[in-house]
Write a protein that holds these residues in place. Structure first.
Motif, PDB file in Angstrom:
ATOM      1  N   SER A   1      -2.983   1.951   9.517  1.00  0.00           N
ATOM      2  CA  SER A   1      -1.821   2.205   8.664  1.00  0.00           C
ATOM      3  C   SER A   1      -2.230   2.640   7.269  1.00  0.00           C
ATOM      4  O   SER A   1      -1.409   3.122   6.511  1.00  0.00           O
ATOM      5  N   TYR A   2      -3.503   2.432   6.923  1.00  0.00           N
ATOM      6  CA  TYR A   2      -3.926   2.735   5.562  1.00  0.00           C
ATOM      7  C   TYR A   2      -4.492   4.141   5.411  1.00  0.00           C
ATOM      8  O   TYR A   2      -4.715   4.598   4.309  1.00  0.00           O
TER       9      TYR A   2
ATOM     10  N   ASN B   1       3.260   2.033  -1.614  1.00  0.00           N
ATOM     11  CA  ASN B   1       3.915   2.188  -2.916  1.00  0.00           C
ATOM     12  C   ASN B   1       5.231   1.420  -3.051  1.00  0.00           C
ATOM     13  O   ASN B   1       6.155   1.871  -3.724  1.00  0.00           O
TER      14      ASN B   1
ATOM     15  N   ARG C   1      -3.180   7.135   6.091  1.00  0.00           N
ATOM     16  CA  ARG C   1      -2.320   8.203   5.610  1.00  0.00           C
ATOM     17  C   ARG C   1      -2.253   8.256   4.090  1.00  0.00           C
ATOM     18  O   ARG C   1      -2.299   9.325   3.497  1.00  0.00           O
ATOM     19  N   GLY C   2      -2.151   7.110   3.469  1.00  0.00           N
ATOM     20  CA  GLY C   2      -1.919   7.113   2.036  1.00  0.00           C
ATOM     21  C   GLY C   2      -3.177   7.157   1.192  1.00  0.00           C
ATOM     22  O   GLY C   2      -3.117   6.916  -0.002  1.00  0.00           O
ATOM     23  N   ALA C   3      -4.328   7.446   1.783  1.00  0.00           N
ATOM     24  CA  ALA C   3      -5.574   7.389   1.015  1.00  0.00           C
ATOM     25  C   ALA C   3      -6.079   8.790   0.686  1.00  0.00           C
ATOM     26  O   ALA C   3      -5.986   9.705   1.490  1.00  0.00           O
TER      27      ALA C   3
ATOM     28  N   GLU D   1       2.988  11.355  -3.161  1.00  0.00           N
ATOM     29  CA  GLU D   1       2.209  10.125  -3.267  1.00  0.00           C
ATOM     30  C   GLU D   1       1.551   9.730  -1.956  1.00  0.00           C
ATOM     31  O   GLU D   1       0.640   8.925  -1.928  1.00  0.00           O
TER      32      GLU D   1
ATOM     33  N   PHE E   1       0.828  -1.204   0.000  1.00  0.00           N
ATOM     34  CA  PHE E   1       0.000   0.000   0.000  1.00  0.00           C
ATOM     35  C   PHE E   1       0.865   1.257   0.000  1.00  0.00           C
ATOM     36  O   PHE E   1       0.524   2.257  -0.615  1.00  0.00           O
TER      37      PHE E   1
ATOM     38  N   LYS F   1      -6.379   6.496  -4.387  1.00  0.00           N
ATOM     39  CA  LYS F   1      -6.459   5.402  -3.419  1.00  0.00           C
ATOM     40  C   LYS F   1      -7.608   5.672  -2.457  1.00  0.00           C
ATOM     41  O   LYS F   1      -7.718   6.764  -1.913  1.00  0.00           O
TER      42      LYS F   1
END
Lengths: 812, 213
Positions: free
Chosen positions: B74-75, A212, B77-79, B181, A210, B8
């Motif tokens: 943990s998911y 990257n 932050r990147g969404a 990103e 996830f 994402k």
């Protein structure tokens, strides 16, 4: 200083008896200095000294300094130098490997000191979080040892560290950021750390993906020169493998994220590959790339994942590139083997890919199909064993769920096509089937049997195949030749291969069974094998398969052969072999260790050629027909009670299910009705309340009405009287006016006029009042009518009084 | 396979509210009445069209159970987008929304678009949370709101696509830093509008468009 002297002593000659004590003392002194010194410089020096001693006096440093080091990590975090020393020291004392100059301590050697210190350090999970935070410090002196310390901790306690990092906020993210690190040594160490961290932990694997990871890793691989690159490329590929292996979610992500295309450039061999050759690193890298592809299309993955990956692999021209590797010269044998296995799994069960593969031509003269060239290697004794296994696997995958492909292979064996000059797949397989190399026999038999899987048409076609064994002798059918071979040969591997081929052939093909039963000696051979009471050296497998084939002859018997009808055959087995012996022989197969091994995965895996006995698809066939055969033989009849009980319970079960359904239905109805009832009850209450309110309102209005009527009556009376009073007054005034003027009694006149005006005003006011009251009355009346109507609607009797009242009032 | 942007998403909310079913309906256009509990996190993807631009959605469907909370965090932050789902037939799933929202706000980047979803709108007879309540909650916390049914597919497309539109608008306004990103947004490999279709677009990029805009 003391510790210098002690260090010097150890270098010189034999250590004096007080050596140990001196070392420990030094450590203690340093520890106390770290904990008590107020000057940062002093603490820093002491930490530097501890670091220097931490290899040689590892036990002492570890035992005494753990707490002060943690303290420094917390309190002196702004000073990169001291933190660096601290982390280095911790790294040394938790190291899994013993150091060369490590002091032989009093502890027994077999205790892993590093692991124990790791356990001490991570007991408080805050400590790990502390180290993770130091990853964010850019300073090289901190970041690098922090990575190394985590690596060391992970090596000692992988599960525990994985769990701590998993739940620490942003733990994985911090590690992932290191992959973009410009200082290569940190990036490379982070890579190793991530490889260990992602081992067999699906949750961490998913988070890493996830974050990257695939983008980062392909960037690194590209910057390092793809497969020509060094060990870093290999590390990147290993990490990717970790992320994908058995992780469907990540495989899906990899495929959907279009990362498959990025594999393609790594498969392109340079034009001058023959000159430059294959470096060991290139071989390793290539091996990893092939593993990566195979992970995507592993037969154990869910089918929809495999199909999707096979499609994108073809679309990314990877299948083409791999076929080029296959046909290139100078490719090392193990890479070639792995490439064949990879191609196998890419085409397995995928018609488009299988068709593509069927059309690949080898650059030979004359050009031959790649599949022919591969089969040539399979039946060639001189080729490496693993390579031959790979070719078999590739062939199996080529015909897997591929009716057209199966047909085409069998077609090359039929009389009509024998005119062609060049060698064909069918000829190669038939040649291999009866060659002198038992491994070739086995490979060919298995290959042929795969052409028959779930394909009754080809089973019948194969019955037409005739072969000439020796020059001058008459051609015999392939089936006949198989039986003859079984009777004559004593090579275990070949016989098992041919028996597996026969099993596949006869299963679900009555025509084949019929012809088989007509071959003289065939049944005698099977009966002899099945009833044999002694065996050695894996012969029980042969006996087992023979029993299995007998069983198939019973199940798929159309009773066209008089002597061997269903009944006669069952009788034969019962009489000559005995049901118990028969079942025991059948069981020999599934009890054998090679059965368990072979049934595990489609790929043929074996170290030595002699290990190849049973094969995956045969195991599947056996599993599906073992029970059918035993049933057909009526063995179950002996357990008559068992059957009736079983059927009874089945019947009961159905009944029970019916009742359950009924009860569920009724339950639901009951619930619905109850709900409806409560609803109506509530509605009824509501209506009652409303009615009550309306009744009250009505009586109030009645009262008001009466009151108003009374007032009205009173008002009209007074108006009447006033009128009466006023009219004579006006008259008298009008008559009096001339008289008054005559009398010129101005004053009186004035007064009278005033009086008159006042009276008029009062009259006006009263009239107005009356009008207002009348209006009010009408309103009230309307309201009352509405209420009455509602009351009537609600089924209430309307008060007659009010009706009369309103009538009488209307008259007014 | 060429796309202008990649977003994402994460799907969060109590266990059993239908997160995995929403994803399955969106990516595979089918409904699975009995769905296994999600372990950790599962992945799904689809291509959509907004403003005649191809946009790839990568969706991480998280486990709703408490035991997986620390993992699913943990998911955040990147969404770039989050679908916060509750079940209109179970009030407690609505009551827990604030907890979820706090968690999301704390761990995600501040620009993350959050769409509030009241799922199972087909079960009107068992409804415990009024649509107005969902609307009010969304208004109060600045979320986009929608009631969906993963079973009948009602509003499912819209939920995912409207979230994407919101993100897309934020990009046009320059709110999102698309070069970072960590925001959950990526620019496509061939970011040029004159790139009709490369061979081999994935199967999931199939039929959409039309009704969405």
């Amino acid at each position: 200083m003391e510790y210098f002297r002690s260090g010097l002593k150890s270098v010189l000659g034999a250590p004096p008896p007080d050596q140990q004590i001196t070392g420990a003392e030094t450590v203690e002194r340093l520890v106390s200095r770290v904990s008590t010194s107020t000057l940062l410089e002093d603490r820093r020096d002491a930490c530097r000294a501890l670091k220097a001693l931490s290899k040689k006096y590892r036990v002492e440093v570890g035992a005494h300094s753990m707490d002060v080091l943690k303290q420094v990590l917390e309190l002196d975090r702004s000073d990169c130098e001291i933190i660096g020393y601290c982390l280095d020291t911790l790294c040394n004392i938790t190291s899994k490997e013993p150091f060369e100059d490590e002091n032989e301590s009093t502890l027994p050697v077999n205790i892993n000191i590093g692991e124990q210190f790791t356990e001490m350090f991570i007991k408080n999970t805050e400590n790990v979080a502390l180290v993770l935070n130091f990853l964010e410090e850019y300073d090289f002196r901190v970041r690098w040892p922090a990575v190394k310390l985590l690596t060391s901790l992970l090596a000692n306690k992988p599960k525990e560290i994985q769990d701590i990092i998993l739940v620490s906020p942003m733990g994985v993210s911090k590690l992932m950021d290191l992959l973009s690190e410009s200082r290569e040594v940190i990036r490379n160490d982070a890579l190793l750390l991530l490889i260990n961290l992602t081992k067999s932990n699906a949750n961490i694997q998913k988070i890493v993906a996830f974050e990257n990871a695939f983008d980062r890793l392909f960037e690194v691989i590209t910057s390092e020169g793809l497969t020509e690159g060094g060990i870093v490329v290999e590390d990147c590929l290993i990490l990717m493998l970790n992320l994908l292996k058995n992780n469907t979610s990540n495989i899906n992500f990899f495929n959907e994220g279009s990362y498959v295309q990025k594999i393609y450039p790594m498969l392109i061999l340079p034009a001058n590959i023959e000159e430059i050759g294959w470096s060991p690193q290139k071989v390793s890298n290539m091996h990893c790339v092939l593993q990566l592809i195979r992970t995507l299309v592993n037969p154990n993955n869910p089918v929809h994942i495999i199909t999707a990956c096979q499609k994108s692999i073809r679309n990314a021209n990877i299948l083409e590139a791999l076929c080029n590797v296959l046909m290139a010269s100078g490719v090392p044998a193990d890479i070639l083997t792995e490439t064949i296995n990879t191609v196998a799994e890419i085409i397995r069960g995928n018609l488009t890919n299988q068709e593509y593969f069927a059309n690949v031509m080898a650059p030979s003269t004359p050009p031959r199909p790649a599949i022919v060239v591969l089969l040539l290697s399979m039946v060639n004794e001189k080729q490496p064993f693993q390579l031959r296994c790979a070719v078999l696997y590739c062939f199996e995958c080529f015909v897997y769920k591929n009716e057209i492909g199966q047909g085409q292979i069998i077609q090359t064996l039929l009389p009509s096509s024998l005119g062609t000059a060049d060698v064909t797949t069918g000829q190669l397989l038939c040649g291999g089937l009866f060659s002198n190399d038992s491994l070739s026999n086995w490979f060919s038999a298995v290959s042929l049997s795969h052409c028959l899987i779930d394909n009754p048409a080809q089973k019948e076609q194969l019955l037409r195949v005739m072969i000439a064994t020796n020059l001058g002798t008459q051609a015999v059918s392939l089936l006949q030749q198989n039986v003859t071979y079984l009777q004559q040969s004593n090579r275990l591997q070949s016989k098992i291969g041919i028996l597996m081929l026969l099993s596949m052939w006869l299963a679900q093909c009555q025509q084949a069974v019929q012809i088989f039963l007509n071959i003289s000696g065939a049944m005698a051979f099977l009966t002899a094998q099945t009833s044999a009471s002694e065996y050695d050296n894996n012969e029980e497998l042969i006996q087992g398969i023979c029993a299995f084939i007998m069983g198939l002859c019973v199940v798929f018997n159309d009773n066209s052969v008089q002597n061997y009808s269903k009944e006669n055959l069952s009788h034969l087995i019962e009489k000559r072999v005995g049901i118990e012996t028969y079942c025991k022989k059948l069981n020999e197969i599934s009890r054998h260790e090679v059965y368990a091994k072979a049934a595990k995965q489609p790929q043929v895996l074996a170290r030595h050629s002699s290990d190849l006995l049973l094969e995956f698809e045969f195991c599947k066939l056996f599993k599906s027909f073992e029970g059918v055969i035993i049933n057909a033989l009526g063995v179950q009849r002996d357990l008559h009670n068992g059957i009736s009980e079983l059927s009874l319970s089945e019947h009961e079960n159905a009944l029970l299910l019916q009742y359950k359904e009924l009860i569920r239905d009724q339950d639901k109805k009951l619930q619905d009705l109850q709900k409806a009832f409560t609803n109506s009850q509530r509605e009824k209450d509501m209506l009652k309340n409303e009615l009550e309110e309306l009744r009250q309102g009505n009586s109030q209005l009645n009262d008001q009405n009466t009151l108003l009527k009374a007032q009205l009556a009173a008002n009209s009376n007074s108006i009447q009287t006033l009128d009466n009073v006023a009219s004579p007054l006006v008259e008298s005034i009008s008559t009096a006016v001339p008289y008054i003027s005559k009398n010129a009694n101005e004053e009186e006149k004035q007064k009278l006029i005033q009086d008159l005006q006042e009276t008029k005003e009062e009259l006006d006011r009263l009239r107005k009042d009356q009008e207002d009251l009348l209006e009010l009355l009408t309103d009230q009346d309307c309201k009352m009518n509405v209420l009455k109507n509602r009351l009537r609607e609600l089924g209430e009797e309307v008060d007659d009084d009010s009706e009369n009242g309103s009538n009488s009032e209307n008259e007014l | 396979m060429s796309y202008a942007y990649l977003f994402k998403y994460i799907i969060i909310g109590d266990t059993g509210v239908g997160k995995s079913c929403l994803l399955l309906q969106f990516t595979d256009k089918r409904f699975q009445p009995v769905h296994d509990l999600t372990i950790g996190v599962e992945f799904g993807a689809r291509m959509i069209t907004i403003d005649s631009k191809q946009i790839k959605l990568q969706i991480w469907d998280t486990a709703g159970q408490e035991a997986f909370r620390s993992i699913t965090r943990s998911y955040y932050r990147g969404a770039a987008g989050a679908l916060l789902v509750y079940d209109i037939t179970r009030r407690e799933t609505f009551n827990h929304l604030t907890t979820w929202l706090d968690d999301a706000r704390q761990h995600s980047n501040s620009n993350m678009v959050i769409m509030l979803i009241g799922n199972k709108s087909d079960l009107e007879s068992r409804r415990e949370v009024k649509k107005e309540e969902g609307e009010a909650f969304a208004r109060e916390h600045g979320l986009v709101f929608m009631e969906t049914s993963a079973k009948t597919a009602a509003n499912v497309e819209e939920a995912f696509i409207n979230t994407a539109k919101e993100i897309y608008e934020k990009i046009q306004e320059g709110v999102f830093d698309i070069n970072n990103e960590a925001n959950g947004i990526k620019i496509g490999p061939q970011h040029s509008p004159t790139n009709p279709s490369l061979p081999g677009a994935t199967g999931s990029s199939g039929s959409q468009g039309g009704g969405c805009c």
